[in-house]
Design a protein around this motif. Sequence first.
Motif, PDB file in Angstrom:
ATOM      1  N   LYS A   1      27.564 -32.725 -36.665  1.00 39.40           N
ATOM      2  CA  LYS A   1      28.419 -33.742 -37.704  1.00 39.40           C
ATOM      3  C   LYS A   1      26.844 -34.928 -38.138  1.00 39.40           C
ATOM      4  O   LYS A   1      26.003 -34.842 -37.047  1.00 39.40           O
ATOM      5  CB  LYS A   1      29.297 -34.931 -37.182  1.00 39.40           C
ATOM      6  N   ALA A   2      26.818 -35.477 -39.144  1.00 38.28           N
ATOM      7  CA  ALA A   2      25.681 -35.854 -39.287  1.00 38.28           C
ATOM      8  C   ALA A   2      25.636 -37.022 -38.740  1.00 38.28           C
ATOM      9  O   ALA A   2      24.756 -38.042 -39.504  1.00 38.28           O
ATOM     10  CB  ALA A   2      25.159 -35.837 -40.392  1.00 38.28           C
ATOM     11  N   THR A   3      26.257 -37.620 -37.919  1.00 38.16           N
ATOM     12  CA  THR A   3      26.940 -39.235 -37.849  1.00 38.16           C
ATOM     13  C   THR A   3      25.818 -39.571 -36.416  1.00 38.16           C
ATOM     14  O   THR A   3      25.513 -38.695 -35.677  1.00 38.16           O
ATOM     15  CB  THR A   3      28.270 -39.618 -37.367  1.00 38.16           C
ATOM     16  N   CYS A   4      24.879 -40.686 -37.103  1.00 38.41           N
ATOM     17  CA  CYS A   4      23.945 -41.560 -35.891  1.00 38.41           C
ATOM     18  C   CYS A   4      22.813 -40.458 -35.313  1.00 38.41           C
ATOM     19  O   CYS A   4      22.367 -39.743 -34.062  1.00 38.41           O
ATOM     20  CB  CYS A   4      24.686 -41.476 -34.384  1.00 38.41           C
ATOM     21  N   ARG A   5      22.220 -39.707 -36.123  1.00 37.73           N
ATOM     22  CA  ARG A   5      21.525 -37.909 -35.562  1.00 37.73           C
ATOM     23  C   ARG A   5      19.782 -38.493 -35.903  1.00 37.73           C
ATOM     24  O   ARG A   5      19.779 -39.726 -36.769  1.00 37.73           O
ATOM     25  CB  ARG A   5      21.683 -36.642 -36.796  1.00 37.73           C
ATOM     26  N   ASP A   6      19.624 -37.786 -35.352  1.00 39.32           N
ATOM     27  CA  ASP A   6      17.745 -38.504 -35.417  1.00 39.32           C
ATOM     28  C   ASP A   6      17.165 -37.685 -36.357  1.00 39.32           C
ATOM     29  O   ASP A   6      17.549 -36.697 -36.694  1.00 39.32           O
ATOM     30  CB  ASP A   6      17.059 -38.238 -34.417  1.00 39.32           C
ATOM     31  N   GLN A   7      17.183 -38.433 -37.459  1.00 40.57           N
ATOM     32  CA  GLN A   7      15.904 -37.410 -38.669  1.00 40.57           C
ATOM     33  C   GLN A   7      14.653 -37.293 -39.023  1.00 40.57           C
ATOM     34  O   GLN A   7      14.428 -36.487 -39.550  1.00 40.57           O
ATOM     35  CB  GLN A   7      16.621 -38.424 -40.101  1.00 40.57           C
ATOM     36  N   SER A   8      14.565 -37.258 -37.782  1.00 40.42           N
ATOM     37  CA  SER A   8      12.796 -36.831 -37.283  1.00 40.42           C
ATOM     38  C   SER A   8      12.395 -36.099 -36.793  1.00 40.42           C
ATOM     39  O   SER A   8      11.461 -35.037 -36.863  1.00 40.42           O
ATOM     40  CB  SER A   8      12.281 -37.690 -36.814  1.00 40.42           C
ATOM     41  N   LYS A   9      14.023 -35.612 -36.391  1.00 45.56           N
ATOM     42  CA  LYS A   9      13.579 -33.601 -35.454  1.00 45.56           C
ATOM     43  C   LYS A   9      14.787 -33.445 -36.294  1.00 45.56           C
ATOM     44  O   LYS A   9      16.015 -33.830 -36.445  1.00 45.56           O
ATOM     45  CB  LYS A   9      14.226 -34.524 -34.338  1.00 45.56           C
ATOM     46  N   TYR A  10      15.048 -31.797 -36.505  1.00 46.47           N
ATOM     47  CA  TYR A  10      15.388 -30.909 -37.251  1.00 46.47           C
ATOM     48  C   TYR A  10      15.578 -30.254 -36.438  1.00 46.47           C
ATOM     49  O   TYR A  10      14.965 -28.822 -35.571  1.00 46.47           O
ATOM     50  CB  TYR A  10      15.084 -30.129 -38.480  1.00 46.47           C
ATOM     51  N   CYS A  11      16.743 -28.815 -36.569  1.00 48.32           N
ATOM     52  CA  CYS A  11      16.982 -27.479 -36.160  1.00 48.32           C
ATOM     53  C   CYS A  11      17.565 -26.788 -36.329  1.00 48.32           C
ATOM     54  O   CYS A  11      18.453 -26.928 -37.305  1.00 48.32           O
ATOM     55  CB  CYS A  11      18.374 -27.983 -34.857  1.00 48.32           C
ATOM     56  N   ARG A  12      16.440 -25.943 -36.561  1.00 47.97           N
ATOM     57  CA  ARG A  12      16.746 -24.889 -37.430  1.00 47.97           C
ATOM     58  C   ARG A  12      18.105 -24.016 -37.297  1.00 47.97           C
ATOM     59  O   ARG A  12      19.120 -23.258 -37.667  1.00 47.97           O
ATOM     60  CB  ARG A  12      15.859 -23.449 -37.637  1.00 47.97           C
ATOM     61  N   PHE A  13      18.304 -23.905 -35.972  1.00 53.24           N
ATOM     62  CA  PHE A  13      19.720 -23.188 -35.792  1.00 53.24           C
ATOM     63  C   PHE A  13      20.719 -23.845 -35.425  1.00 53.24           C
ATOM     64  O   PHE A  13      21.875 -23.285 -36.375  1.00 53.24           O
ATOM     65  CB  PHE A  13      19.725 -22.681 -33.614  1.00 53.24           C
TER      66      PHE A  13
ATOM     67  N   HIS B   1      17.898 -32.910 -32.926  1.00 55.87           N
ATOM     68  CA  HIS B   1      16.967 -32.190 -32.013  1.00 55.87           C
ATOM     69  C   HIS B   1      15.959 -31.205 -32.174  1.00 55.87           C
ATOM     70  O   HIS B   1      16.696 -30.820 -33.690  1.00 55.87           O
ATOM     71  CB  HIS B   1      17.909 -32.055 -30.573  1.00 55.87           C
ATOM     72  N   ASP B   2      15.165 -31.068 -32.337  1.00 60.41           N
ATOM     73  CA  ASP B   2      14.756 -29.749 -32.193  1.00 60.41           C
ATOM     74  C   ASP B   2      14.609 -28.352 -32.280  1.00 60.41           C
ATOM     75  O   ASP B   2      15.190 -28.572 -31.262  1.00 60.41           O
ATOM     76  CB  ASP B   2      13.262 -30.259 -31.909  1.00 60.41           C
ATOM     77  N   THR B   3      13.981 -27.997 -33.170  1.00 54.99           N
ATOM     78  CA  THR B   3      14.760 -26.328 -32.136  1.00 54.99           C
ATOM     79  C   THR B   3      14.282 -25.611 -31.541  1.00 54.99           C
ATOM     80  O   THR B   3      15.040 -25.054 -30.065  1.00 54.99           O
ATOM     81  CB  THR B   3      14.036 -25.085 -33.447  1.00 54.99           C
ATOM     82  N   GLU B   4      12.962 -25.941 -30.621  1.00 59.05           N
ATOM     83  CA  GLU B   4      13.090 -25.761 -29.045  1.00 59.05           C
ATOM     84  C   GLU B   4      13.275 -26.486 -28.015  1.00 59.05           C
ATOM     85  O   GLU B   4      13.102 -25.758 -27.167  1.00 59.05           O
ATOM     86  CB  GLU B   4      11.004 -26.312 -29.175  1.00 59.05           C
ATOM     87  N   ASP B   5      14.141 -27.774 -28.355  1.00 55.40           N
ATOM     88  CA  ASP B   5      15.369 -28.089 -27.392  1.00 55.40           C
ATOM     89  C   ASP B   5      16.297 -27.803 -27.298  1.00 55.40           C
ATOM     90  O   ASP B   5      17.400 -28.652 -27.015  1.00 55.40           O
ATOM     91  CB  ASP B   5      14.662 -29.785 -27.700  1.00 55.40           C
ATOM     92  N   CYS B   6      17.226 -26.632 -28.152  1.00 55.64           N
ATOM     93  CA  CYS B   6      18.524 -26.239 -28.455  1.00 55.64           C
ATOM     94  C   CYS B   6      18.477 -26.226 -27.296  1.00 55.64           C
ATOM     95  O   CYS B   6      18.557 -24.763 -27.314  1.00 55.64           O
ATOM     96  CB  CYS B   6      19.091 -25.816 -29.538  1.00 55.64           C
ATOM     97  N   HIS B   7      19.466 -26.337 -26.377  1.00 52.11           N
ATOM     98  CA  HIS B   7      19.756 -25.661 -25.512  1.00 52.11           C
ATOM     99  C   HIS B   7      20.670 -23.779 -25.549  1.00 52.11           C
ATOM    100  O   HIS B   7      21.045 -23.034 -25.163  1.00 52.11           O
ATOM    101  CB  HIS B   7      20.342 -26.588 -24.915  1.00 52.11           C
ATOM    102  N   ASP B   8      21.608 -24.438 -26.532  1.00 51.89           N
ATOM    103  CA  ASP B   8      22.584 -23.328 -27.304  1.00 51.89           C
ATOM    104  C   ASP B   8      21.876 -22.206 -27.014  1.00 51.89           C
ATOM    105  O   ASP B   8      22.175 -21.158 -27.608  1.00 51.89           O
ATOM    106  CB  ASP B   8      23.327 -23.644 -28.810  1.00 51.89           C
ATOM    107  N   LEU B   9      20.522 -22.157 -28.546  1.00 56.75           N
ATOM    108  CA  LEU B   9      19.663 -21.705 -28.841  1.00 56.75           C
ATOM    109  C   LEU B   9      18.794 -21.039 -27.745  1.00 56.75           C
ATOM    110  O   LEU B   9      19.227 -19.136 -27.437  1.00 56.75           O
ATOM    111  CB  LEU B   9      18.131 -21.908 -29.786  1.00 56.75           C
TER     112      LEU B   9
END
Length: 255
Positions: free
Chosen positions: A11-23, A29-37
């Motif tokens: 859900k796109a509520t209250c997300r930091d728009q400067s960080k994008y997760c491709r996963f 959050h950044d892709t490199e910091d994605c715990h699920d991935l």
Amino acid sequence: MGLLQQPHPMKATCRDQSKYCRFHRDYGHDTEDCHDLRNQIEALIRRGHLGHYLKSREVTPRPKGPPERQINVISGGPTADGSSTAARKAYARSTLEKHTRPEHEPKITFGVGEVERSHHIDALVISIQITNAQVKRVMVDTGSSADVLYFDAFNRLDLTQGDLTPVASTLIGFTGDSISLLGTTMLPITIGEEPRVKMVMTTFMVVDLPSAYNVILGRPTLNKIQAVVSTYHRTIKFPTLAGVGEARSDPRESK
């Protein structure tokens, strides 16, 4: 081969728009910091699906269980925080205070071209000037909480017992042994080459032990001169009024 399961977009509520997760295909959050991935990749590795990707890379083994023993660095001695409880508390308070930074502080960088031999395990051993003598075999040790002057070098500097200040403190060595000090002595040291040099007063812990080095330059002086240490580049750099000064390790002395 099992494929990564693509999750539903968050859900796109209250997300930091400067960080994008491709996963997740969403912001926050950044892709490199994605715990699920990370969890899914580790699961594929455990099932043996990504072995051919790992053959060409160095795999770092992870020890299991708590550590069984501890190996210490040089510590102790009457360093910048002093020996008394009151002095240590005052030092702790001072480290929390904010200090203004110079407006024109030179930028310190290390370049690829500065490395003569990329694969080495050499110690960082430099030369400095103590009083009016050029002293070689000075090991730079960021793990040491004290600046150490060995007694042989103390004598060769034409210093005497009158130049020593008695102390009751001890140093804790690499093996955990307590090392009694002969005393402390405050001496001027000069590091770098003209015009990019720095001169500071350094309090040395004087010890009477056999050593391959004349001096160990520890955190008190390294922090005082604002040194940036790179063992890979075998160089320390520090800001001066004339620009960035440096002291390079002598490979022959290091060996």
